[in-house]
Design a protein around this motif. Structure first.
Motif, PDB file in Angstrom:
ATOM      1  N   SER A 125       0.878  -1.325  -0.057  1.00 39.28           N
ATOM      2  CA  SER A 125      -0.060   0.025  -0.152  1.00 39.28           C
ATOM      3  C   SER A 125       0.878   1.302  -0.154  1.00 39.28           C
ATOM      4  O   SER A 125       0.338   2.326  -0.645  1.00 39.28           O
ATOM      5  CB  SER A 125      -0.778   0.122   0.996  1.00 39.28           C
ATOM      6  OG  SER A 125      -0.089  -0.104   2.534  1.00 39.28           O
TER       7      SER A 125
ATOM      8  N   HIS B 142       7.307   1.066  -8.993  1.00 33.33           N
ATOM      9  CA  HIS B 142       6.412   0.162  -9.624  1.00 33.33           C
ATOM     10  C   HIS B 142       7.183  -1.387  -9.476  1.00 33.33           C
ATOM     11  O   HIS B 142       6.507  -2.548  -9.200  1.00 33.33           O
ATOM     12  CB  HIS B 142       6.261   0.165 -11.025  1.00 33.33           C
ATOM     13  CG  HIS B 142       5.643  -0.763 -11.938  1.00 33.33           C
ATOM     14  ND1 HIS B 142       4.215  -0.906 -11.815  1.00 33.33           N
ATOM     15  CD2 HIS B 142       5.988  -1.840 -12.734  1.00 33.33           C
ATOM     16  CE1 HIS B 142       3.720  -1.915 -12.476  1.00 33.33           C
ATOM     17  NE2 HIS B 142       5.058  -2.590 -13.035  1.00 33.33           N
TER      18      HIS B 142
ATOM     19  N   THR C  40       2.121   1.552  -3.564  1.00 31.59           N
ATOM     20  CA  THR C  40       1.066   2.059  -4.358  1.00 31.59           C
ATOM     21  C   THR C  40       0.647   3.474  -4.181  1.00 31.59           C
ATOM     22  O   THR C  40       0.426   4.100  -5.391  1.00 31.59           O
ATOM     23  CB  THR C  40      -0.295   1.111  -4.146  1.00 31.59           C
ATOM     24  OG1 THR C  40       0.169  -0.328  -4.246  1.00 31.59           O
ATOM     25  CG2 THR C  40      -1.255   1.456  -5.086  1.00 31.59           C
ATOM     26  N   GLY C  41       0.565   3.827  -3.062  1.00 32.57           N
ATOM     27  CA  GLY C  41       0.400   5.210  -2.796  1.00 32.57           C
ATOM     28  C   GLY C  41       1.348   6.320  -3.256  1.00 32.57           C
ATOM     29  O   GLY C  41       1.169   7.287  -3.703  1.00 32.57           O
ATOM     30  N   LYS C  42       2.630   5.920  -3.152  1.00 32.48           N
ATOM     31  CA  LYS C  42       4.058   6.557  -3.888  1.00 32.48           C
ATOM     32  C   LYS C  42       3.764   7.016  -5.416  1.00 32.48           C
ATOM     33  O   LYS C  42       4.156   7.713  -5.966  1.00 32.48           O
ATOM     34  CB  LYS C  42       5.176   6.034  -3.691  1.00 32.48           C
ATOM     35  CG  LYS C  42       5.752   6.468  -2.049  1.00 32.48           C
ATOM     36  CD  LYS C  42       6.801   5.652  -1.726  1.00 32.48           C
ATOM     37  CE  LYS C  42       7.212   5.725  -0.128  1.00 32.48           C
ATOM     38  NZ  LYS C  42       8.566   5.085   0.040  1.00 32.48           N
ATOM     39  N   ILE C  43       3.165   5.656  -6.187  1.00 31.27           N
ATOM     40  CA  ILE C  43       3.119   5.340  -7.438  1.00 31.27           C
ATOM     41  C   ILE C  43       1.991   6.594  -7.742  1.00 31.27           C
ATOM     42  O   ILE C  43       2.227   7.195  -8.918  1.00 31.27           O
ATOM     43  CB  ILE C  43       2.671   3.958  -7.859  1.00 31.27           C
ATOM     44  CG1 ILE C  43       3.953   3.105  -7.913  1.00 31.27           C
ATOM     45  CG2 ILE C  43       1.936   4.100  -9.377  1.00 31.27           C
ATOM     46  CD1 ILE C  43       3.433   1.624  -7.903  1.00 31.27           C
ATOM     47  N   ASN C  44       0.757   6.554  -6.926  1.00 30.20           N
ATOM     48  CA  ASN C  44      -0.178   7.403  -7.430  1.00 30.20           C
ATOM     49  C   ASN C  44       0.305   8.798  -7.382  1.00 30.20           C
ATOM     50  O   ASN C  44      -0.098   9.698  -7.964  1.00 30.20           O
ATOM     51  CB  ASN C  44      -1.622   7.069  -6.447  1.00 30.20           C
ATOM     52  CG  ASN C  44      -2.039   5.814  -6.741  1.00 30.20           C
ATOM     53  OD1 ASN C  44      -2.186   5.079  -7.649  1.00 30.20           O
ATOM     54  ND2 ASN C  44      -2.821   5.148  -5.382  1.00 30.20           N
ATOM     55  N   LYS C  45       1.114   9.246  -6.493  1.00 31.46           N
ATOM     56  CA  LYS C  45       1.466  10.532  -6.274  1.00 31.46           C
ATOM     57  C   LYS C  45       2.239  11.041  -7.607  1.00 31.46           C
ATOM     58  O   LYS C  45       2.211  12.114  -7.958  1.00 31.46           O
ATOM     59  CB  LYS C  45       2.324  10.769  -5.096  1.00 31.46           C
ATOM     60  CG  LYS C  45       1.573  10.581  -3.841  1.00 31.46           C
ATOM     61  CD  LYS C  45       2.294  10.956  -2.522  1.00 31.46           C
ATOM     62  CE  LYS C  45       1.418  11.097  -1.435  1.00 31.46           C
ATOM     63  NZ  LYS C  45       2.505  11.436  -0.147  1.00 31.46           N
TER      64      LYS C  45
ATOM     65  N   GLU D 147       0.464  13.995 -14.533  1.00 34.09           N
ATOM     66  CA  GLU D 147      -0.764  14.266 -14.949  1.00 34.09           C
ATOM     67  C   GLU D 147      -0.918  15.829 -14.940  1.00 34.09           C
ATOM     68  O   GLU D 147      -1.433  16.366 -15.977  1.00 34.09           O
ATOM     69  CB  GLU D 147      -2.045  13.767 -14.326  1.00 34.09           C
ATOM     70  CG  GLU D 147      -3.504  13.890 -14.973  1.00 34.09           C
ATOM     71  CD  GLU D 147      -4.354  13.297 -14.302  1.00 34.09           C
ATOM     72  OE1 GLU D 147      -5.646  13.530 -14.834  1.00 34.09           O
ATOM     73  OE2 GLU D 147      -4.144  12.682 -13.148  1.00 34.09           O
TER      74      GLU D 147
ATOM     75  N   GLU E  27       1.966   9.580 -10.460  1.00 27.84           N
ATOM     76  CA  GLU E  27       1.107   9.823 -11.706  1.00 27.84           C
ATOM     77  C   GLU E  27       0.380  11.133 -11.671  1.00 27.84           C
ATOM     78  O   GLU E  27      -0.046  11.431 -12.745  1.00 27.84           O
ATOM     79  CB  GLU E  27       0.243   8.589 -11.442  1.00 27.84           C
ATOM     80  CG  GLU E  27       0.897   7.141 -11.911  1.00 27.84           C
ATOM     81  CD  GLU E  27      -0.024   5.996 -11.876  1.00 27.84           C
ATOM     82  OE1 GLU E  27       0.295   4.883 -12.380  1.00 27.84           O
ATOM     83  OE2 GLU E  27      -1.146   6.167 -11.138  1.00 27.84           O
ATOM     84  N   GLU E  28      -0.038  11.597 -10.289  1.00 28.28           N
ATOM     85  CA  GLU E  28      -0.823  12.753 -10.082  1.00 28.28           C
ATOM     86  C   GLU E  28       0.057  13.788 -10.779  1.00 28.28           C
ATOM     87  O   GLU E  28      -0.628  14.511 -11.336  1.00 28.28           O
ATOM     88  CB  GLU E  28      -1.269  12.871  -8.875  1.00 28.28           C
ATOM     89  CG  GLU E  28      -2.571  11.792  -8.423  1.00 28.28           C
ATOM     90  CD  GLU E  28      -2.633  12.024  -6.918  1.00 28.28           C
ATOM     91  OE1 GLU E  28      -2.068  13.083  -6.245  1.00 28.28           O
ATOM     92  OE2 GLU E  28      -3.537  11.027  -6.441  1.00 28.28           O
TER      93      GLU E  28
END
Length: 455
Positions: A383, A436, A386-391, A397, A393-394
């Motif tokens: 988790s 990843h 995953t949180g670091k990946i989301n950051k 973007e 990606e954000e």
């Protein structure tokens, strides 16, 4: 002076203080554990009054007035009609009277009395002030050793009266506790006062061995030494060990019983018996699991001596704590671990007591429990990644929105991507790739451990 005497439960703090002050003339010992071991608030007041010599206490009147207020609250909804004297105000009244009584025999008061009795005028600086033995000594034993949210008024008032006595030169005050958290609490009551610290630790191995050999006869000395080496120098554990042998158990059986008991203690305090317990523990199970694993080397199975101290900062800044040592401090207050100081700062972490070393080995050797904790650890790390990946990606973007969609040009910098932004994008892509790969690794570990637990 103000002295704070700290040390784990069973290191003889109270007996040590009793020995030091046994010949002192003016001394008062307030035993907080006895006061808090009361059935109701009225009993708390009575015990405190008895310990400091306060009288009279109209216990029946207090009980009746509290009852009247209780009935009034139930019938008309008002919290109080003013009949009762609250526990808080009664405690304050007792301790205020106590402080005044001590002031009357304090060094400053004694000096002034002697000056008034003298027929000749003497310059104050040349007056022989007082005998050091006249200075009152107040010992506040077992301070904040129980749940600190319970009877909070007791802790608050005792700290305040201690500050009053010390700041005004009335008495020496000694706080005795197994709770290292009292230092932070006392710092609020003594904002400008330097503490004198004294720490009691476990007995060294040779003294522990001598204690056992003196009280146990008829057994192989080398065998006893090996058992004591595992048991450590905690006096309470040594006493249990001796009593079990005297009761007919072999040294090995006595040691096994104590390790099993420690195992149960650690599981209950460190991980909780059930889900409800887990919610009340001020740390996560995987955090304590991390500390336990760090305290034991990989080749621990056959040798109890292969324990190492763990760097406090290494634990604090690991992914499980992220620089917040609140949980680590809570573990120390629960006596699961001991934090060693170096030049006034936390330096190393040890098990809460020597016997816990063997219990840690037993717990980690439980394959099913270990697999469950490793599964929770892997899920946490997954988790986290995953949180670091989301950051990443954000942020990518957001940077992407700076392109003009119609022409595909960069909105800023004359249609070209600024070098600083390009470097940031490369950095984010590299971090994204790294997280990843790590997430894939933890996902594989989660899948594997689920199979282990299921089987």
């Amino acid at each position: 002076t103000l002295i704070v005497l700290l040390g784990p439960t069973g290191t003889g703090k109270s007996r040590f203080v009793d020995k030091v002050i046994q010949d002192k003339k003016n001394k008062i010992v307030i035993k907080c554990d006895e006061i808090l071991n009361s059935h109701n608030e009225n009993e708390v007041i009575l015990k405190l009054a008895k310990q400091v010599g306060y009288f009279p206490v109209f216990s029946l009147l207090i009980s009746m007035s509290n009852l009247i207020d209780g009935l009034a609250s139930a019938m008309i909804g008002n919290k109080t009609l003013g009949f009762s004297s609250s526990t808080d105000s009664e405690i304050k009244k007792i301790l205020d009277t106590f402080a005044i009584a001590l002031h009357d025999i304090s060094p400053d008061s004694l000096t002034k009395k002697r000056q008034r009795k003298s027929n000749k005028f003497v310059e104050p600086q040349f007056v022989e002030s007082y005998d050091p033995a006249d200075i009152p000594i107040v010992v506040i034993d077992s301070f904040m050793t129980k749940d600190t949210t319970e009877r909070q008024e007791i802790w608050s008032h005792l700290a305040k009266v201690a500050a009053l006595l010390v700041d005004n030169g009335v008495a020496h005050v000694i706080f005795v506790s197994s709770n290292v958290g009292i230092v932070k609490s006392l710092s609020k009551a003594f904002p400008n006062k330097t503490f004198n610290y004294c720490n009691l630790t476990d007995a060294p191995n040779e003294r522990a061995v001598n204690l056992v050999k003196t009280n146990v006869e008829g057994y192989n000395v080398e065998e006893l030494e090996e058992h004591v080496k595992i048991l450590g120098g905690r006096v309470t554990d040594l006493r249990f060990f001796i009593n079990k042998i005297r009761g007919g158990q072999t040294p090995q059986d006595a040691l096994n019983d104590l390790i099993a008991k420690a195992n149960i203690e650690i599981r209950k305090i460190g991980f909780g018996d059930d889900t409800d317990d887990t919610k009340t523990i001020p740390w996560k199970g995987i955090q304590f699991w991390k500390v336990m694993k760090e305290l034991i080397q990989n080749d621990y199975v056959c040798n109890f001596s292969l324990f190492k101290d763990v760097s406090y900062d290494a634990i604090k800044f690991s992914a499980f704590f992220n620089g917040d040592d609140t949980s680590i401090r809570a573990m120390e207050e629960a006596e699961l671990i001991t934090i060693l100081q170096l030049s006034g700062r936390p330096d190393q972490i040890q098990p809460g007591k020597p016997l816990y070393k063997a219990a840690f080995i037993q717990i980690i050797s439980d394959s099913l429990f270990a697999a469950t904790m490793e599964l929770q650890t892997a899920q946490f790390m997954l988790s986290l990644e995953t949180g670091k990946i989301n950051k990443c990606e954000e942020e990518l973007e957001k940077l992407g929105h700076l392109f003009v969609k119609q022409e595909g040009k960069w909105l800023l910098g004359g249609g070209h991507v600024p070098a600083s932004v390009e470097e940031r994008v490369k950095f984010l892509l590299a971090r994204l790739q790294k997280h990843h790969v790590s997430a894939e690794k933890w996902q594989t570990e989660v899948d594997r451990l689920k199979k282990v637990v299921a089987s």
